[in-house]
Design an enzyme around this catalytic site. Structure first.
Site, PDB file in Angstrom:
ATOM      1  CE1 TYR A   1      -4.445  -2.432   5.062  1.00  0.00           C
ATOM      2  CE2 TYR A   1      -3.618  -0.203   4.707  1.00  0.00           C
ATOM      3  CZ  TYR A   1      -4.115  -1.389   4.213  1.00  0.00           C
ATOM      4  OH  TYR A   1      -4.294  -1.536   2.852  1.00  0.00           O
TER       5      TYR A   1
ATOM      6  CB  SER B   1      -0.889   0.009   1.251  1.00  0.00           C
ATOM      7  OG  SER B   1      -1.506   1.257   1.448  1.00  0.00           O
TER       8      SER B   1
END
Length: 254
Positions: free
Chosen positions: A192, A179
């Protein structure tokens, strides 16, 4: 390539479970590939974790359009998984659905063996499954959430690679979804973002490790993409503003 009319913003909405259901998302994420297939993956078999919705669904449809048969690993979103299977079959290919938790090593082993048994081989593993939980303060992240997020996002990738490697040969590929948060962080998603940084390091180390076997390992680091995980992660006001700080002023589509 045809032009698509993407909304400049998405309406506030929430879902009360992870990783979320695509059939409940409005507007529906755009998963259709933009060009005809050319048979580049004829005869190949791919496993996609988190393949039922979002980025995973878009990848499944595109791989099918290029001729690959698709093993779709998903958690428990049966309606989404069945729809993705239908979309793969619409492309003239085949799909096998396997439901379970990628954070469980024995499940990953069983899922890979089941798909290989069905299709007879494995050429590509796409580690895409993930979860995220927004928290305003670092102190508010409970230990259970921290463990759960790491178990799904990075342990799951390790476990799937370990299960897949005996079936991969020269020319096979592994693709890990990391990401943009691995590079620039995210204030509400500290755990995360940390797992996505770990995936980045894992991808770099694994690519070097497997290069002598002629197995390629790469990562993809998406920015803000409109998937069911977004309303399943954030409150309505955050969803309403999702992606507006990107260069185009809107979230991307899978």
């Amino acid at each position: 390539m045809s032009d698509r009319n993407f909304p400049s913003s998405v309406p506030g909405q929430t879902q009360d479970h992870q990783p979320g259901d695509e059939f409940e998302v409005h507007p529906e994420p755009d998963y259709d590939p933009r060009y005809p297939g050319s048979g580049r993956l004829d005869g190949k078999v791919v496993i996609i974790t988190g393949g039922d919705s979002g980025i995973g669904r878009a990848v499944a449809v595109l791989f099918a359009r290029e001729g690959a048969r698709v093993g779709i690993v998903y958690k428990d979103e049966v309606a989404d998984a069945e729809e993705t299977k239908r979309l793969v079959e619409r492309e003239g290919s085949e799909a096998k659905l396997v439901a379970g938790d990628v954070g469980d090593k024995s499940f990953c082993q069983d899922a890979v063996e089941s798909i290989v048994s069905e299709f007879g081989q494995l050429d590509c593993l796409i580690n895409n499954a993930a979860e995220q939980h927004a928290r305003d303060e670092v102190e508010d992240i409970p230990e259970e959430q921290l463990v759960r997020t790491f178990r799904t996002n990075i342990f799951g990738q390790f476990f799937c690679v370990q299960a897949a490697l005996p079936h991969l040969t020269e020319g096979s590929t592994i693709i890990n979804t990391t990401s943009v948060t691995a590079y620039r962080g995210q204030d509400l998603l500290l755990d995360y973002a940390s797992t996505k940084g770990a995936i980045l390091a894992f991808t770099r180390a694994l690519s070097s490790k497997l290069a002598p076997k002629k197995i390629r390992v790469n990562g993809v680091a998406p920015g803000p993409i409109w998937t069911p995980l977004i309303p399943a992660s954030f409150p309505e006001d955050k969803v309403d503003a999702f992606g507006t700080d990107s260069p185009f002023g809107r979230p991307g589509q899978p």
